[in-house]
Design an enzyme around this catalytic site. Structure first.
Site, PDB file in Angstrom:
ATOM      1  N   ARG A 172      -3.841  27.473  23.742  1.00 20.38           N
ATOM      2  CA  ARG A 172      -5.239  27.590  23.355  1.00 20.38           C
ATOM      3  C   ARG A 172      -5.614  26.719  22.162  1.00 20.38           C
ATOM      4  NH1 ARG A 172      -8.080  32.398  24.109  1.00 20.38           N
ATOM      5  NH2 ARG A 172      -6.094  33.505  24.195  1.00 20.38           N
TER       6      ARG A 172
ATOM      7  N   TYR B 136     -12.159  39.817  29.017  1.00 13.27           N
ATOM      8  CA  TYR B 136     -11.689  40.206  27.672  1.00 13.27           C
ATOM      9  C   TYR B 136     -12.835  40.484  26.708  1.00 13.27           C
ATOM     10  CZ  TYR B 136      -7.923  37.204  29.535  1.00 13.27           C
ATOM     11  OH  TYR B 136      -6.989  36.596  30.324  1.00 13.27           O
TER      12      TYR B 136
ATOM     13  N   TYR C 190      -7.870  28.259  29.223  1.00 14.48           N
ATOM     14  CA  TYR C 190      -8.081  29.454  30.039  1.00 14.48           C
ATOM     15  C   TYR C 190      -9.493  29.477  30.623  1.00 14.48           C
ATOM     16  CZ  TYR C 190      -3.843  30.549  27.447  1.00 14.48           C
ATOM     17  OH  TYR C 190      -2.588  30.475  26.882  1.00 14.48           O
TER      18      TYR C 190
ATOM     19  N   CYS D  99     -22.590  38.396  42.448  1.00  8.20           N
ATOM     20  CA  CYS D  99     -23.161  39.741  42.632  1.00  8.20           C
ATOM     21  C   CYS D  99     -22.318  40.817  41.988  1.00  8.20           C
ATOM     22  CB  CYS D  99     -23.327  40.003  44.114  1.00  8.20           C
ATOM     23  SG  CYS D  99     -24.441  38.797  44.828  1.00  8.20           S
ATOM     24  N   GLU D 100     -22.241  40.793  40.690  1.00  9.73           N
ATOM     25  CA  GLU D 100     -21.546  41.830  39.931  1.00  9.73           C
ATOM     26  C   GLU D 100     -22.235  41.960  38.590  1.00  9.73           C
ATOM     27  OE1 GLU D 100     -17.527  42.462  39.683  1.00  9.73           O
ATOM     28  OE2 GLU D 100     -17.003  41.361  41.506  1.00  9.73           O
TER      29      GLU D 100
HETATM   30  N1  LLP Z   1       4.073  31.003  25.570  1.00 16.96           N
HETATM   31  C1  LLP Z   1       4.057  32.096  26.375  1.00 16.96           C
HETATM   32  C2  LLP Z   1       5.325  32.679  26.806  1.00 16.96           C
HETATM   33  C3  LLP Z   1       2.822  32.646  26.773  1.00 16.96           C
HETATM   34  O1  LLP Z   1       2.807  33.723  27.556  1.00 16.96           O
HETATM   35  C4  LLP Z   1       1.611  32.044  26.335  1.00 16.96           C
HETATM   36  C5  LLP Z   1       0.322  32.600  26.739  1.00 16.96           C
HETATM   37  C6  LLP Z   1       1.688  30.913  25.517  1.00 16.96           C
HETATM   38  C7  LLP Z   1       2.931  30.419  25.149  1.00 16.96           C
HETATM   39  C8  LLP Z   1       0.474  30.193  25.016  1.00 16.96           C
HETATM   40  O2  LLP Z   1      -0.252  30.978  24.144  1.00 16.96           O
HETATM   41  P1  LLP Z   1      -1.544  30.374  23.388  1.00 16.96           P
HETATM   42  O3  LLP Z   1      -1.057  29.347  22.371  1.00 16.96           O
HETATM   43  O4  LLP Z   1      -2.425  29.742  24.401  1.00 16.96           O
HETATM   44  O5  LLP Z   1      -2.160  31.555  22.746  1.00 16.96           O
HETATM   45  N2  LLP Z   1      -5.991  34.138  29.551  1.00 16.96           N
HETATM   46  C9  LLP Z   1      -5.971  34.636  28.190  1.00 16.96           C
HETATM   47  C10 LLP Z   1      -4.754  34.138  27.425  1.00 16.96           C
HETATM   48  C11 LLP Z   1      -3.433  34.492  28.075  1.00 16.96           C
HETATM   49  C12 LLP Z   1      -2.241  33.965  27.318  1.00 16.96           C
HETATM   50  C13 LLP Z   1      -0.991  34.165  28.074  1.00 16.96           C
HETATM   51  N3  LLP Z   1       0.188  33.628  27.486  1.00 16.96           N
HETATM   52  C14 LLP Z   1      -7.273  34.234  27.509  1.00 16.96           C
HETATM   53  O6  LLP Z   1      -8.116  33.608  28.136  1.00 16.96           O
HETATM   54  O7  LLP Z   1      -7.489  34.582  26.347  1.00 16.96           O
END
Ligand code: LLP
Length: 418
Positions: free
Chosen positions: A278, A318, A373, A344-345
């Site tokens: 992210r 979220y 994401y 439609c939600e």
């Molecule tokens: N490493 C592992 C093992 C992970 O499960 C994740 C994210 C990352 C790295 C990367 O994390 P980041 O730096 O992006 O925070 N869909 C959700 C976020 C799900 C994150 C899942 N794992 C959202 O839109 O907020």
């Protein structure tokens, strides 16, 4: 920031007018800035440069081949969670040795693919998984490089659906009950496994850095105790999780994160791994969408746009906040509005109760911080095509994911009754 307003109140993306991009490529449209990705990735690398580390971009955040290729050329490895992501990373030119395979449920086929390609490290999350990896490696008379992901039982203080560090979650191997040590001992004695180290990832969108410190200290104390027992622990994989500012436009605090890591790991002899997703991607992508209609309800307006929950599900899933602004600023009267899509939600909204300038049909809005994401979580719900994706690079616009026609979507299916 990759996307800024010019002196005429027009949103620009690396010199291109957002309104013109919307007209030329249609909406909904994901727009990415190669310069933004480059700046952020380089800033992350610089922040962690004082320690001996390798940055593996978390492919799940944005897996477009062009983005992966761009980051790969800057020196990124890849953190993947499926065979599909492995194929993407390889196809984008990232070397197998620079790929870390994470995830709680890898299939035999995925393990085989990863080992066949020469994956750098598999982060295993259970003894059952370790035994599958060992069985496959033994069948092929090779040694599989494995690390174990531990569960430090730490609250990341993020949204509950993206917090992964507590023992109530499915993630990682518990430390306190001795499981982590028993499994590491098993790896140490196996003829077909090579112990690469320990991994931790306590969650995503962390805006308070202290949970990182707790988790990393716990990881170090475990690693040190393993070394004292004679186990090899070359790598500590620190996961991802650094948060971004969805409300304003300040950049992620790479420097503070880097300083924290340097302070904690100073003088210790480990190769570190990082898995940011992210923090590299979010701010460097936006979703452009056109207003279809507006309508008034008793106490608010609805701005109905052509992007929906299937294009960006974060607000629905979220309760996530994304800043939304018209691409042309105006002094029109302001209204309290819900920005909603055509699906439609009732849950199909991108923003609720926002103070928003009155909008007209055909105007374009930008949904900011949508580079992570966003597109990767898109679905075809309501038989809607995914948004097209463009990347601005060196004064050129590349269509890095063309929009599919509905005919193409239907071709994916087979109808035995026709
Ligand atoms: N490493 C592992 C093992 C992970 O499960 C994740 C994210 C990352 C790295 C990367 O994390 P980041 O730096 O992006 O925070 N869909 C959700 C976020 C799900 C994150 C899942 N794992 C959202 O839109 O907020």
């Amino acid at each position: 920031m990759a996307f800024t307003y010019d002196e005429n109140g027009q949103l620009t993306a690396d010199g291109f007018l957002a309104s013109e991009l919307a007209t030329e490529f249609g909406t909904p449209l994901y727009v990415y800035s190669a310069k933004g990705f480059t700046d952020y990735f380089t800033a992350f690398q610089k922040a962690v440069a004082p320690v001996n580390g390798k940055v593996h971009f978390a492919v799940k955040a944005n897996s477009n081949l062009a983005i992966l290729s761009l980051l790969g050329k800057l020196g990124a490895g890849a953190d993947i969670v499926s065979g599909g992501e492995m194929m993407r990373a390889l196809s984008a030119g990232i070397a197998a040795k620079d790929i870390v395979f994470s995830g709680v449920g890898k299939t035999d086929d995925e393990i085989r693919l990863a080992l066949a390609k020469g994956v750098g490290q598999i982060n295993a999350e259970s003894i059952a998984e370790i035994k599958r990896i060992e069985a496959i490696a033994s069948e092929w008379a090779i040694k599989a490089p494995v690390a174990i992901r531990v569960n430090p039982d730490i609250d990341a203080k993020s949204h509950e659906k993206i917090s992964t560090g507590q023992k109530s979650t499915k993630f990682g191997i518990p430390i306190d009950n001795g499981d982590a040590e028993a499994i590491y001992d098993y790896i140490h004695h196996s003829d077909h496994l090579i112990a690469r180290g320990l991994a931790v990832h306590i969650g995503s969108q962390l805006t308070d850095l202290s949970p990182f410190e707790h988790a990393y200290r716990k990881l170090i104390s475990l690693a040190e105790s393993f070394r004292q027992k004679g186990y090899d622990v070359p790598i500590l994989d620190l996961g991802g999780g650094l948060g971004v500012d969805y409300h304003g436009d300040s950049e992620p605090d790479f420097a503070s994160y880097g300083a924290l890591v340097s302070r904690i790991f100073d003088g210790l002899d480990y190769q570190l791994g990082f898995e940011p997703g992210r923090s590299i991607a979010a701010d460097n992508g936006m979703l452009l969408s056109s207003v279809l209609y507006t309508k008034s309800a008793e106490d608010k307006d609805f701005v109905i746009i052509d992007a929906a929950m299937n294009d960006l599900i974060r607000p629905t899933l979220y309760d996530a906040h994304h800043r939304i602004e018209p691409v042309t600023q105006s002094n029109r009267p302001r209204r309290i509005s819900d920005v909603v899509g055509p699906v439609c939600e009732t849950g199909d909204y991108l923003a609720k109760g926002r103070d928003f300038a009155e909008m007209e049909s055909g105007e374009v809005l930008a949904v900011f911080s949508a580079g992570a994401y966003g597109s990767v979580m898109a679905s075809h719900y309501n038989t809607r095509a995914h948004p097209a994706e463009i990347l601005i690079h060196d004064d050129k616009v590349h269509v890095i994911k063309p929009r599919k026609s509905i005919e193409q979507l239907l071709e994916d299916e087979y109808n035995p009754f026709s």
